[in-house]
Design a protein around this motif. Structure first.
Motif, PDB file in Angstrom:
ATOM      1  N   GLU A   1       0.918  -1.095  -0.019  1.00  0.00           N
ATOM      2  CA  GLU A   1      -0.064   0.016   0.083  1.00  0.00           C
ATOM      3  C   GLU A   1       0.867   1.241  -0.015  1.00  0.00           C
ATOM      4  O   GLU A   1       1.829   1.257   0.515  1.00  0.00           O
ATOM      5  CB  GLU A   1      -0.946   0.108   1.276  1.00  0.00           C
ATOM      6  CG  GLU A   1      -1.981  -0.903   1.233  1.00  0.00           C
ATOM      7  CD  GLU A   1      -3.032  -0.867   2.342  1.00  0.00           C
ATOM      8  OE1 GLU A   1      -2.669   0.130   3.255  1.00  0.00           O
ATOM      9  OE2 GLU A   1      -3.990  -1.458   2.222  1.00  0.00           O
TER      10      GLU A   1
ATOM     11  N   SER B   1      -0.380   8.808  -2.269  1.00  0.00           N
ATOM     12  CA  SER B   1       0.068   9.752  -3.543  1.00  0.00           C
ATOM     13  C   SER B   1       0.953  10.678  -3.154  1.00  0.00           C
ATOM     14  O   SER B   1       1.226  11.039  -2.068  1.00  0.00           O
ATOM     15  CB  SER B   1      -1.250  10.594  -3.811  1.00  0.00           C
ATOM     16  OG  SER B   1      -2.573   9.653  -4.376  1.00  0.00           O
TER      17      SER B   1
ATOM     18  N   PHE C   1       0.193   1.153 -13.225  1.00  0.00           N
ATOM     19  CA  PHE C   1      -0.864   0.779 -12.388  1.00  0.00           C
ATOM     20  C   PHE C   1      -1.385   2.086 -11.600  1.00  0.00           C
ATOM     21  O   PHE C   1      -0.796   2.750 -11.373  1.00  0.00           O
ATOM     22  CB  PHE C   1      -0.068  -0.258 -11.043  1.00  0.00           C
ATOM     23  CG  PHE C   1      -1.081  -0.825 -10.323  1.00  0.00           C
ATOM     24  CD1 PHE C   1      -1.560  -2.081 -10.801  1.00  0.00           C
ATOM     25  CD2 PHE C   1      -1.417  -0.680  -9.199  1.00  0.00           C
ATOM     26  CE1 PHE C   1      -2.477  -2.805 -10.209  1.00  0.00           C
ATOM     27  CE2 PHE C   1      -2.296  -1.324  -8.337  1.00  0.00           C
ATOM     28  CZ  PHE C   1      -2.676  -2.590  -8.815  1.00  0.00           C
ATOM     29  N   HIS C   2      -2.830   2.054 -11.682  1.00  0.00           N
ATOM     30  CA  HIS C   2      -3.612   2.996 -11.253  1.00  0.00           C
ATOM     31  C   HIS C   2      -4.212   3.115  -9.562  1.00  0.00           C
ATOM     32  O   HIS C   2      -4.262   4.291  -9.297  1.00  0.00           O
ATOM     33  CB  HIS C   2      -4.820   3.230 -12.165  1.00  0.00           C
ATOM     34  CG  HIS C   2      -4.549   3.359 -13.572  1.00  0.00           C
ATOM     35  ND1 HIS C   2      -4.183   4.660 -13.916  1.00  0.00           N
ATOM     36  CD2 HIS C   2      -4.627   2.599 -14.379  1.00  0.00           C
ATOM     37  CE1 HIS C   2      -4.048   4.360 -15.391  1.00  0.00           C
ATOM     38  NE2 HIS C   2      -4.182   3.292 -15.574  1.00  0.00           N
ATOM     39  N   ARG C   3      -3.970   2.025  -9.043  1.00  0.00           N
ATOM     40  CA  ARG C   3      -4.648   1.783  -7.628  1.00  0.00           C
ATOM     41  C   ARG C   3      -3.379   2.158  -6.525  1.00  0.00           C
ATOM     42  O   ARG C   3      -2.194   2.249  -7.221  1.00  0.00           O
ATOM     43  CB  ARG C   3      -5.245   0.557  -7.349  1.00  0.00           C
ATOM     44  CG  ARG C   3      -6.468   0.453  -8.094  1.00  0.00           C
ATOM     45  CD  ARG C   3      -7.071  -0.897  -7.857  1.00  0.00           C
ATOM     46  NE  ARG C   3      -6.231  -2.109  -8.418  1.00  0.00           N
ATOM     47  CZ  ARG C   3      -6.729  -3.314  -7.931  1.00  0.00           C
ATOM     48  NH1 ARG C   3      -7.732  -3.665  -7.386  1.00  0.00           N
ATOM     49  NH2 ARG C   3      -5.976  -4.388  -8.616  1.00  0.00           N
ATOM     50  N   LEU C   4      -3.997   2.419  -5.342  1.00  0.00           N
ATOM     51  CA  LEU C   4      -2.864   2.579  -4.385  1.00  0.00           C
ATOM     52  C   LEU C   4      -2.451   1.598  -3.538  1.00  0.00           C
ATOM     53  O   LEU C   4      -1.748   1.771  -2.496  1.00  0.00           O
ATOM     54  CB  LEU C   4      -3.432   3.992  -3.324  1.00  0.00           C
ATOM     55  CG  LEU C   4      -3.625   5.286  -4.149  1.00  0.00           C
ATOM     56  CD1 LEU C   4      -4.134   6.331  -3.155  1.00  0.00           C
ATOM     57  CD2 LEU C   4      -2.394   5.876  -4.706  1.00  0.00           C
ATOM     58  N   ASN C   5      -2.813   0.457  -3.993  1.00  0.00           N
ATOM     59  CA  ASN C   5      -2.268  -0.950  -3.426  1.00  0.00           C
ATOM     60  C   ASN C   5      -2.322  -1.998  -4.467  1.00  0.00           C
ATOM     61  O   ASN C   5      -2.999  -1.789  -5.379  1.00  0.00           O
ATOM     62  CB  ASN C   5      -3.462  -1.362  -2.384  1.00  0.00           C
ATOM     63  CG  ASN C   5      -4.931  -1.338  -2.822  1.00  0.00           C
ATOM     64  OD1 ASN C   5      -5.221  -2.273  -3.584  1.00  0.00           O
ATOM     65  ND2 ASN C   5      -5.673  -0.528  -2.272  1.00  0.00           N
ATOM     66  N   ALA C   6      -1.456  -2.823  -4.181  1.00  0.00           N
ATOM     67  CA  ALA C   6      -1.066  -3.798  -5.078  1.00  0.00           C
ATOM     68  C   ALA C   6      -0.630  -5.078  -4.405  1.00  0.00           C
ATOM     69  O   ALA C   6      -0.082  -5.077  -3.553  1.00  0.00           O
ATOM     70  CB  ALA C   6      -0.132  -3.362  -6.175  1.00  0.00           C
TER      71      ALA C   6
END
Length: 519
Positions: free
Chosen positions: A323, A326, A357-362
């Motif tokens: 996580e 921004s 990658f666009h999200r704030l977690n992966a």
């Protein structure tokens, strides 16, 4: 008793002079008989031939002098006869010179053409015209004349001839109504004048100001930090409008931003753009109480900063969950994605596992059992990827444990379907002797069996017909039909779940050719 001497004849030149003066009377002389000349005379005549020729070349007054008397007369008979014939033949009569041809008279040019009004304001009038069709004896220049309405006195606007086809009459009084004409001048004098059809009022023609914003600048104008900005904004208006610029409602900083104005456009120039130059620029053109405004949004973008923080949330099996937050600095534009990389503690080499990658977690998968991994995240915007990255403080330890993978069970979808026509047969007409086709489309599972019928009779394997079924598209080709092949054709599709039919009417026409009657 001695012989009587022959009379002395006058020289040829004197005789020619007398011929030129027919008005003077010439006395008639009766020549006497010439006595025989001794044989020695030719020798003496040859000796005196040259003096006789010289005497013939002398001027007329000398030839007209009276001949001497006395003993000299005795020598004349020996020299006169041969010297007389030669000069008369060598001196032709000269004609008087002709007077020079006078030059042709000078011809004035024709009138100038297409006189029109080019511009007008409160103190001057600008004219333009075309050269005369016929310039006569040449073209020295033009004279522009004007007179006030109601007056017969024409005033020359130019003290010297102008060779240009455009002229500005300046120093006029506002409100005057003028008649204007132009005259061409050459050696033949003035040409016929060409005048404007209507009197011209001397006044300023007001044209409301209008900014013509280019299409490319109507939306947000984006530039990178350090780039040059040179924007040209055209406008119109008469007289020349007053132009002003503001940025976010405040006057511009002339040390950083240069504005150059002309009669038709305004140029905004920034040599090296910075982030602070971003904002809303407003251009205003104003004439008296009329004005027009246009807004230009400039956005100066740069690379973003790294994410504010990144942490390892959990690790299990061959996976690790991450996580992050921004970045604090987005580079003056939106963040378009993130790049996640991993590094094995043994080698220390970084490898990209997720990009854009666009999200704030992966979740990072496919990690190697027994290794220890560290992760880092870069931020991305339309300029590029951030120069630095946020790195996880904790490392992910992938344990060596036995794991039995049990794949999930998926229920198979039943695609069974009764036949259904997706494209129907259409009625059509054919010509005798020309092949024709009937087309339709059907779907169904399992694959349906296709049958063709004519007037409810099964066609079967008749060689006159060609039946094709390709990927659900059914076609029936009728080879060289005759008038007996017309009727109702039906396509029938059936499988274990049902059947479907579609029909159309075929009309076969006979071609008729009308023979022309030969007269």
């Amino acid at each position: 008793m001695p012989a009587k001497p022959a009379p002395i004849k006058k020289s040829a030149k004197k005789a020619a002079a007398k011929e030129e003066k027919p008005a003077e009377p010439v006395p008639e002389t009766v020549p006497a008989e010439v006595p025989p000349v001794p044989e020695t005379v030719p020798t003496e005549a040859a000796a005196v031939e040259a003096p006789a020729e010289e005497a013939a070349a002398e001027p007329a007054p000398a030839a007209e002098a009276p001949a001497p008397e006395g003993p000299a007369d005795e020598a004349a008979p020996s020299t006169n006869a041969p010297a007389e014939a030669a000069p008369a033949e060598a001196a032709p009569v000269e004609e008087p010179p002709k007077p020079p041809t006078p030059p042709p008279p000078a011809v004035p040019a024709s009138a100038p053409q297409n006189l029109s009004l080019d511009d007008i304001n409160d103190t001057s009038v600008t004219l333009k015209w075309r050269s005369p069709e016929n310039i006569g004896s040449g073209l020295d220049g033009y004279i522009v004349e004007y007179c006030k309405e109601g007056s017969a006195e024409w005033v020359a606007a130019n003290t010297e001839l102008t060779t240009s086809n455009r002229f500005v009459i300046s120093g006029l009084t506002t409100g005057d109504l003028l008649n204007i004409r132009v005259v061409a001048m050459n050696a033949g004098g003035r040409s016929e004048p060409v005048a404007l059809p209507q009197p011209v009022p001397v006044r300023e023609i007001m044209d409301r100001p209008k900014i013509r914003m280019p299409r490319a600048l109507r939306s947000r104008h984006v530039k990178h930090v350090g780039e040059k900005i040179n924007l040209v904004i055209p406008f119109c208006g008469k007289p020349k409008p007053v132009i002003s610029w503001t940025k976010d409602g405040q006057p511009l900083d002339t040390k950083k931003i240069n504005i150059r104005n002309s009669d038709k456009d305004s140029i905004l120039f920034i040599r090296k753009a910075e982030r602070d130059d971003s904002g809303s620029y407003e251009m205003t053109v104003k004439i008296d109480s009329f004005e027009d405004k246009a807004t230009l949004i400039i956005q100066i973008v740069a690379l973003p900063g790294p994410p504010a923080s990144v942490k390892l949330v959990d690790s299990w099996g061959f996976n690790a969950a991450l996580e992050w937050t921004s970045p604090k600095d987005n580079g003056n534009t939106e963040i378009t994605g993130y790049t996640i990389q991993k590094a094995d503690k043994k080698t220390g080499d970084w490898f990209t596992v997720l990009e854009h990658f666009h999200r704030l977690n992966a979740t990072v998968t496919d990690l190697v059992m027994g290794n220890v991994y560290t992760f880092r995240v870069f931020a991305e915007n339309k300029v590029g990827k951030s120069e630095t990255a946020a790195v996880t403080k904790a490392a992910a330890h992938i344990q060596k444990t036995g794991i039995v993978y049990k794949p999930p069970e998926y229920k198979e979808h039943d695609f069974s379907e009764a036949p259904k026509f997706t494209a129907l047969l259409n009625d059509r007409a054919a010509t005798v002797g020309y092949n024709t086709k009937l087309l339709c489309a059907v779907r169904g599972s399992p694959k349906p069996k296709i049958e063709w019928l004519k007037n409810q009779m099964l066609i079967g394997d008749d060689p006159k017909y060609r039946q094709i079924n390709n990927q659900g598209v059914c076609s029936l080709e009728i080879r060289k039909p005759s008038s007996f092949d017309g009727g109702v054709y039906t396509c029938r599709a059936k499988n274990s779940l049902g059947e479907a039919t579609v029909a159309c009417r075929l009309e076969v026409k006979q071609v008729t050719i009308q023979e022309e009657k030969v007269k």
